[in-house]
Each structure stands twice: as C-alpha cells, then as structure tokens.
Design a protein around this motif. Structure first.
Motif, mmCIF file in Angstrom:
data_model
loop_
_atom_site.group_PDB
_atom_site.id
_atom_site.type_symbol
_atom_site.label_atom_id
_atom_site.label_comp_id
_atom_site.label_asym_id
_atom_site.label_seq_id
_atom_site.Cartn_x
_atom_site.Cartn_y
_atom_site.Cartn_z
ATOM 1 N N ILE A 164 0.833 -1.191 0.000
ATOM 2 C CA ILE A 164 0.000 0.000 0.000
ATOM 3 C C ILE A 164 0.876 1.252 0.000
ATOM 4 C CG2 ILE A 164 -1.799 1.262 1.258
ATOM 5 C CD1 ILE A 164 -2.704 -1.412 2.422
ATOM 6 N N ASP A 165 1.948 1.208 0.789
ATOM 7 C CA ASP A 165 2.874 2.346 0.814
ATOM 8 C C ASP A 165 3.526 2.548 -0.550
ATOM 9 O OD1 ASP A 165 2.465 2.835 3.565
ATOM 10 O OD2 ASP A 165 3.872 1.265 4.098
ATOM 11 N N LEU A 166 3.881 1.441 -1.204
ATOM 12 C CA LEU A 166 4.494 1.543 -2.525
ATOM 13 C C LEU A 166 3.517 2.124 -3.538
ATOM 14 C CD1 LEU A 166 6.675 1.088 -4.628
ATOM 15 C CD2 LEU A 166 5.964 -1.321 -4.772
ATOM 16 N N PHE A 167 2.273 1.685 -3.508
ATOM 17 C CA PHE A 167 1.281 2.214 -4.450
ATOM 18 C C PHE A 167 1.074 3.711 -4.240
ATOM 19 C CE2 PHE A 167 -1.031 -2.122 -5.070
ATOM 20 C CZ PHE A 167 0.038 -2.560 -5.831
ATOM 21 N N LEU A 168 1.055 4.146 -2.993
ATOM 22 C CA LEU A 168 0.922 5.579 -2.733
ATOM 23 C C LEU A 168 2.156 6.319 -3.245
ATOM 24 C CD1 LEU A 168 -0.997 7.641 -1.432
ATOM 25 C CD2 LEU A 168 0.322 7.407 0.680
ATOM 26 N N HIS A 169 3.302 5.673 -3.162
ATOM 27 C CA HIS A 169 4.535 6.254 -3.711
ATOM 28 C C HIS A 169 4.413 6.439 -5.226
ATOM 29 C CE1 HIS A 169 8.764 7.126 -4.288
ATOM 30 N NE2 HIS A 169 8.926 6.048 -5.037
ATOM 31 N N LEU A 170 3.775 5.490 -5.909
ATOM 32 C CA LEU A 170 3.562 5.630 -7.350
ATOM 33 C C LEU A 170 2.687 6.839 -7.653
ATOM 34 C CD1 LEU A 170 2.880 1.923 -8.461
ATOM 35 C CD2 LEU A 170 5.003 3.214 -8.671
ATOM 36 N N VAL A 171 1.652 7.029 -6.858
ATOM 37 C CA VAL A 171 0.788 8.205 -7.038
ATOM 38 C C VAL A 171 1.602 9.475 -6.840
ATOM 39 C CG1 VAL A 171 -1.204 9.452 -6.124
ATOM 40 C CG2 VAL A 171 -1.301 6.963 -6.374
ATOM 41 N N ARG A 172 2.491 9.473 -5.860
ATOM 42 C CA ARG A 172 3.337 10.638 -5.612
ATOM 43 C C ARG A 172 4.229 10.927 -6.812
ATOM 44 N NH1 ARG A 172 6.042 8.604 -1.770
ATOM 45 N NH2 ARG A 172 4.534 9.098 -0.158
ATOM 46 N N ASP A 174 3.634 10.100 -9.938
ATOM 47 C CA ASP A 174 2.842 10.456 -11.112
ATOM 48 C C ASP A 174 2.152 11.805 -10.988
ATOM 49 O OD1 ASP A 174 3.529 8.031 -12.252
ATOM 50 O OD2 ASP A 174 1.728 7.002 -11.553
ATOM 51 N N HIS A 175 1.690 12.124 -9.787
ATOM 52 C CA HIS A 175 0.828 13.301 -9.630
ATOM 53 C C HIS A 175 1.334 14.316 -8.604
ATOM 54 C CE1 HIS A 175 -2.125 11.410 -12.202
ATOM 55 N NE2 HIS A 175 -2.142 10.344 -11.431
ATOM 56 N N GLY A 176 2.428 14.002 -7.921
ATOM 57 C CA GLY A 176 2.984 14.953 -6.973
ATOM 58 C C GLY A 176 2.608 14.650 -5.531
ATOM 59 N N ALA A 177 3.380 15.260 -4.615
ATOM 60 C CA ALA A 177 3.212 14.990 -3.192
ATOM 61 C C ALA A 177 1.865 15.477 -2.664
ATOM 62 C CB ALA A 177 4.350 15.641 -2.405
ATOM 63 N N ALA A 178 1.371 16.596 -3.189
ATOM 64 C CA ALA A 178 0.107 17.144 -2.694
ATOM 65 C C ALA A 178 -1.058 16.201 -2.985
ATOM 66 C CB ALA A 178 -0.153 18.515 -3.313
ATOM 67 N N VAL A 179 -1.062 15.616 -4.187
ATOM 68 C CA VAL A 179 -2.134 14.679 -4.547
ATOM 69 C C VAL A 179 -2.006 13.403 -3.717
ATOM 70 C CG1 VAL A 179 -3.065 13.242 -6.396
ATOM 71 C CG2 VAL A 179 -2.408 15.602 -6.865
ATOM 72 N N ALA A 180 -0.777 12.912 -3.546
ATOM 73 C CA ALA A 180 -0.574 11.704 -2.746
ATOM 74 C C ALA A 180 -1.037 11.921 -1.310
ATOM 75 C CB ALA A 180 0.895 11.292 -2.779
ATOM 76 N N LYS A 181 -0.742 13.099 -0.778
ATOM 77 C CA LYS A 181 -1.167 13.403 0.581
ATOM 78 C C LYS A 181 -2.685 13.480 0.677
ATOM 79 C CE LYS A 181 -0.191 16.565 4.407
ATOM 80 N NZ LYS A 181 0.609 17.742 4.846
ATOM 81 N N ALA A 182 -3.317 14.077 -0.328
ATOM 82 C CA ALA A 182 -4.779 14.160 -0.332
ATOM 83 C C ALA A 182 -5.412 12.778 -0.439
ATOM 84 C CB ALA A 182 -5.239 15.039 -1.496
ATOM 85 N N LEU A 183 -4.802 11.902 -1.256
ATOM 86 C CA LEU A 183 -5.331 10.545 -1.385
ATOM 87 C C LEU A 183 -5.151 9.781 -0.080
ATOM 88 C CD1 LEU A 183 -6.555 8.260 -3.030
ATOM 89 C CD2 LEU A 183 -4.262 7.726 -3.891
ATOM 90 N N ALA A 184 -3.994 9.930 0.562
ATOM 91 C CA ALA A 184 -3.760 9.264 1.845
ATOM 92 C C ALA A 184 -4.800 9.710 2.869
ATOM 93 C CB ALA A 184 -2.344 9.568 2.339
ATOM 94 N N HIS A 185 -5.107 11.011 2.865
ATOM 95 C CA HIS A 185 -6.132 11.523 3.776
ATOM 96 C C HIS A 185 -7.494 10.921 3.438
ATOM 97 C CE1 HIS A 185 -8.089 14.314 6.483
ATOM 98 N NE2 HIS A 185 -8.900 14.685 5.511
ATOM 99 N N ARG A 186 -7.774 10.800 2.152
ATOM 100 C CA ARG A 186 -9.041 10.211 1.709
ATOM 101 C C ARG A 186 -9.163 8.765 2.169
ATOM 102 N NH1 ARG A 186 -13.849 12.237 -0.537
ATOM 103 N NH2 ARG A 186 -14.902 10.554 -1.627
#
Length: 327
Positions: A164-172, A174-186
């Motif tokens: 799960i951490d790795l997948f969130l890293h992929l989002v980071r 592809d889309h940047g830290a702000a989007v990854a942080k927003a998704l993690a919050h979601r």
C-alpha cells in the motif's frame, strides 16, 4: 490522458495486493478533488479465475496490451516453487524494453527475476521468501530490510501492507506529493515521503568504514528512553562536537538530534504496533517525556497522531500481527 496501469491477475494471488491496486488506481477520484483523468486500470488474467467478477475489475486487457502498458503491476505470486508462465514473463520483459515501469509486490519479484529484470538490482520481497529468491537468482540484490525499493523503472515492495505504501509512492511520482497526501487523507492512512519511511527508505546507517559512528549510533539507539545530548554522543565517540556533527551528516544524512528524533519516532511506531502501552508509557519509553511531546513530533513526522496510527495499523489487515504484552 489517464495513465494506463495493467495488473497481472492469477488464481491465488494476494487479495490484499489486488484490493489495494484497485482502490488506488481503479477508482475515479475526480469527485474527491484529485487529478482528473486518473488512471486507466485494467487486469490481465493469466488463467481462468472464478471469482474475478467479485473483485470489481471493470476492464480486462490482452497480453499485447499488457506489453504496452505504462505501468505493469505483478502482485504476490501464489507459488514461488513453480516457474511463471513463459508468455507472461516475455510480455513483462517486452513491456520493460518498451519503457514501461514494472512493479512487483512481495513474491511478485520472482516473476520479475525470471524475466531477467532484477539482475544487478536491489529488490524488496517478502521476508519469508527472501533467501529463496537470493539463492535462485544470485545476481539479484535482495534487500531484506526494505519496505519498498524504487529503482526508477523497477519498483518492489516487501508485500502485505508495505505494498500500500508503494502504491501511494507511485501516485506521488505520477501526480505529486500534494495529490498523494490528499489521497492518503481520503483513505485514512498516514502519508510519508520516501525519506521518512522506516526503516529502510532513509539513510539511517553509516558506511562500514566509519566504525566510530557505528558504535555511537548503537550506543545512542540503546538509550532512546533516556535524555541523550549531542555532547553525550561526542563524549562517547571521543571526538569533538563539530567532528561528530560532520560524521553524522556524512554517514546518516542527518544532524545528530534529527537522527535521534527519527529513531524515537520509529520506536514509538513499533511500540504502538506491537504493544498495549498507553500513549504516556510510549512517550516515556521513547524518551519523549510527555504524551503531548510525543503527539507533536509523531504527528509532524508520520502525518497522524499516535492514537490514530495505532487504530489504523491494526485495521490494515496484517494477519501476522499479535499484541506483545509488556510487563
């Protein structure tokens, strides 16, 4: 354009990897205020899977599409004693040669190794199969400490919740830290940048040539429940404060007090994960002193308060978790 991601689907693969991939990449996030378009998520089914419909995979892809994907994810492979299908191995190799990013979760690393993609590379895999992977593929550098490894075009996780951490890293990526942080919050999960990952994603260990630093790190790590100052560490190392700071930065990439705080937070994480200690007791055992101090440093580093982290960790589906009572 949405980023095409293809998941390899086979009977017996890790259901956690499948669910995590589908949740991260297969759900339209436009309504959540995230990037639109998101990902074009599809699965390549290796063999007939009766429960495929129940997995909520909306689109299946062909072997040709798999070889042309932007990102190919190989979940935990069900049987590492058997060679993966030749057609699948060739398709993954073709995808990599065409420029695709290849991702393995846990024992999915065996499939990547069979394709020759891991020769000379560092890789993470499930600890229970690390020795077998290293023995079968001697040119692969198996990192048994890593939660996940990013080698650029090849990424791998240790499996389980680390995926799960790795997948969130992929989002980071592809889309940047702000989007990854927003998704993690979601998703109600802590958000950490790679250099905050414990234990392996930050350079917390010195080079072998600096024996003095190695010894002082070991000394300080054994006293996290005590108040340790930079002067204490310098005295233990028998060097000046200035020399100690220089060696710390060269060997760990951190200042001494920053390294100490990182170790204290990591210890707090382990205690929250494996014991029933109260927040006040965790604060005492990690040298934070008070629950308020622990909450402040923990929240800033991990992204959530310690109470929330404990609830989140126990709800992540780690089947091997069991509380360890502390006297």
């Amino acid at each position: 354009m949405p980023i095409p991601i293809a998941l390899v689907f086979a009977a017996g693969i890790s259901s956690l990897d499948l669910a995590a991939a589908r949740e991260m990449f297969g759900v339209n996030r436009a309504g959540a205020g995230l990037v639109d378009p998101w990902y074009d998520f599809a699965a390549y089914v290796v063999d007939p899977v009766q429960s495929c419909d129940a997995c909520r995979i909306d689109r299946l892809c062909s072997l040709d599409e798999l070889a042309k994907a932007h990102t190919v994810i190989v979940p935990g492979w069900p049987d590492v004693t058997q060679a993966p299908p030749t057609a699948l191995v060739n398709a993954i190799r073709d995808a990599h040669e065409a420029g695709a990013r290849i991702v393995s979760a846990g024992t999915g690393a065996f499939v990547l190794a069979a394709a020759g993609l891991l020769d000379g590379r560092r890789v993470a895999t499930h600890w229970a199969h690390a020795d077998l992977l290293a023995a079968r593929y001697p040119r692969v550098r198996v990192d048994t400490d890593a939660l996940y490894v990013d080698e650029g075009d090849i990424l791998s996780s240790a499996g389980g919740a680390a995926t799960i951490d790795l997948f969130l890293h992929l989002v980071r990526l592809d889309h940047g830290a702000a989007v990854a942080k927003a998704l993690a919050h979601r998703l109600v999960m802590p958000h950490q940048t790679p250099d905050e990952q414990a234990p392996s994603s930050s350079p917390s260990e010195p080079g072998a040539e600096d024996r003095v630093l190695t010894e002082v790190l070991s000394w300080a790590a054994g006293r996290l429940d005590q108040q340790v100052t930079v002067e204490d560490m310098a005295q233990q190392a028998n060097v000046s404060r200035r020399t100690l700071v220089r060696r710390f930065r060269a060997g760990t990439g951190m200042a001494p007090l920053q390294w100490l705080l990182t170790q204290r937070v990591q210890l707090a994480q382990r205690l929250l994960e494996t014991t029933h200690l109260s927040i006040e007791q965790v604060a005492t055992q990690t040298g934070m002193g008070t629950a308020a101090t622990l909450r402040r440093h923990f929240s800033r580093t991990v992204g959530v308060p310690p109470d929330s982290y404990r609830r989140w960790f126990r709800g992540r589906g780690r089947g091997d978790w069991s509380p360890v009572p502390v006297a």
